[in-house]
Motif scaffolding. Structure first.
Motif, PDB file in Angstrom:
ATOM      1  N   THR A 166      81.781 111.429  84.428  1.00 46.00           N
ATOM      2  CA  THR A 166      81.105 110.416  84.335  1.00 46.00           C
ATOM      3  C   THR A 166      81.670 109.028  84.120  1.00 46.00           C
ATOM      4  OG1 THR A 166      80.325 110.699  82.105  1.00 46.00           O
ATOM      5  CG2 THR A 166      78.911 111.763  83.805  1.00 46.00           C
ATOM      6  N   ASP A 167      82.966 108.828  84.554  1.00 42.92           N
ATOM      7  CA  ASP A 167      83.804 107.432  84.072  1.00 42.92           C
ATOM      8  C   ASP A 167      84.147 106.880  85.569  1.00 42.92           C
ATOM      9  OD1 ASP A 167      83.467 107.839  81.413  1.00 42.92           O
ATOM     10  OD2 ASP A 167      85.259 109.254  81.344  1.00 42.92           O
ATOM     11  N   TRP A 168      84.319 105.728  85.334  1.00 44.22           N
ATOM     12  CA  TRP A 168      84.558 105.000  86.684  1.00 44.22           C
ATOM     13  C   TRP A 168      85.930 105.802  87.497  1.00 44.22           C
ATOM     14  CZ3 TRP A 168      81.130 101.929  88.724  1.00 44.22           C
ATOM     15  CH2 TRP A 168      80.271 101.277  87.982  1.00 44.22           C
TER      16      TRP A 168
ATOM     17  N   SER B  56      79.029 101.782  80.768  1.00 42.61           N
ATOM     18  CA  SER B  56      80.291 102.986  80.697  1.00 42.61           C
ATOM     19  C   SER B  56      79.551 104.197  80.661  1.00 42.61           C
ATOM     20  CB  SER B  56      80.701 102.725  79.001  1.00 42.61           C
ATOM     21  OG  SER B  56      81.310 101.486  79.207  1.00 42.61           O
TER      22      SER B  56
ATOM     23  N   PRO C 235      77.999 104.772  85.828  1.00 38.94           N
ATOM     24  CA  PRO C 235      79.014 105.755  86.369  1.00 38.94           C
ATOM     25  C   PRO C 235      78.270 106.917  86.701  1.00 38.94           C
ATOM     26  CG  PRO C 235      80.152 104.488  84.398  1.00 38.94           C
ATOM     27  CD  PRO C 235      78.401 104.284  84.495  1.00 38.94           C
TER      28      PRO C 235
END
Length: 335
Positions: A196-198, A59, A63
């Motif tokens: 910085t997230d999927w 998490s 990413p």
């Protein structure tokens, strides 16, 4: 050196670049504010980690690593195209104002066009692309003359002027915004990796999947444009059409990257230069190397920067500039 020898050298350098990316990614996965021991990486990656280890790796760290890597590749691709089109080694999307154009568009969109969170991620690259494209078209118009065509030196000067003007516009926009939103824009200007997230990865990846193969397909035209206008015209290349098409590709690559990483400059300057020094100026040879080196350089800068100062570290854009500014000055004096 013969072409076959250069191809063998390029393949070796590609393998070394991939090795550097993997090594830096492993280090980046293990170090940080919440440390994750290296002997636990394989168990966690294979699904045998604790809740905390899974959260830190899948998490937070992974990413960010992928976003940084893909963004560095996109910026290097953009710089490679711009240097070939303009026949100017100083061309870089961050230096000539393209990133600033994307930044102003993102700031306006972020501050004045509220949208749903789900669609926000995927609209950012499109908004950045629109802002960067308008900026690139204006720079091209002011740099072009009917008698001499596109003047490479003038393009750099006009681009720097646009970059300064757009920075001023950004300050005006910030001065009238809410404090919470100003913090985001300030981080964007500094080149702080924020997406910085999927979902940001899925928003950025399709651009690279389309743009990298297309650029390699156009490598012959880039080779001719890099020589001279007379050579290109002599073999039947439609100069204005090819230039405009490839400028759109360069703008799209840069805009897709800066929409999630902020205003990062000099990756598009450094990576192509290093690649050309290693495998020569043929675009079909140096562009794959430049793309990998660009991804590695930004990943390395982010890994070092976020662990250099506690708790938030230094933005990747600042780390890259510490190397890029002296190198740009050196090239400017040399030219």
């Amino acid at each position: 050196m013969t072409l076959s020898a250069l191809v063998r050298k390029q393949r070796l350098i590609v393998l070394i670049s991939l090795g550097l990316i993997v090594l830096t990614a492993i280090i980046s996965m293990g170090v940080g504010y919440s440390s994750l021991s290296f002997n636990r990486l394989i168990p966690v990656l294979s699904g045998h980690g604790t809740f905390k280890e899974d959260f830190v790796l899948f998490s937070v760290r992974l990413p960010r690593i992928l976003i940084t890597l893909l963004s560095g590749m996109a910026l290097a691709l953009s710089g490679s195209i711009l240097q070939s089109i303009t026949r100017n080694d100083l061309a870089d999307p961050g230096i000539i104002g393209i990133n600033s154009g994307a930044g102003v568009a993102i700031a306006v969109f972020f501050l004045y066009f509220p949208v749903k969170v789900g669609s926000y991620v995927y609209m950012l690259p499109l908004v950045a692309f629109l802002g960067a494209l308008i900026t690139a078209i204006l720079i091209y118009i002011f740099s072009y003359s009917r008698s001499r065509g596109l003047d490479p030196t003038r393009l750099i000067l006009v681009g720097v002027g646009f970059s300064l003007a757009l920075s001023g516009i950004m300050i005006v926009i910030i001065s009238s915004a809410e404090r919470s939103k100003v913090d985001f824009i300030a981080k964007w200007i500094a080149g702080n990796i924020w997406g910085t997230d999927w979902p940001f990865i899925w928003a950025l990846l399709p651009w690279l999947i389309l743009l990298i193969p297309f650029t390699l397909f156009k490598s012959r035209q880039l080779n001719l444009l890099n020589l001279s206008e007379a050579s290109a015209i002599g073999v039947g290349v439609h100069l204005d059409r090819e230039r405009l098409l490839l400028i759109v590709v360069a703008v799209a690559a840069a805009a897709s990257a800066v929409s999630v990483t902020g205003g990062i400059a000099f990756i598009g300057l450094l990576a192509p230069h290093i690649a050309k020094a290693l495998v020569g100026p043929r675009n079909q040879l140096f562009i794959p190397v430049a793309v990998l080196l660009g991804g590695w350089l930004l990943l390395l800068a982010d890994t070092v920067g976020r662990n250099l100062v506690d708790p938030d570290g230094l933005p990747a854009g600042v780390m890259v500039s510490l190397i890029g500014v002296p190198y740009f000055a050196y090239l400017l004096l040399k030219k």
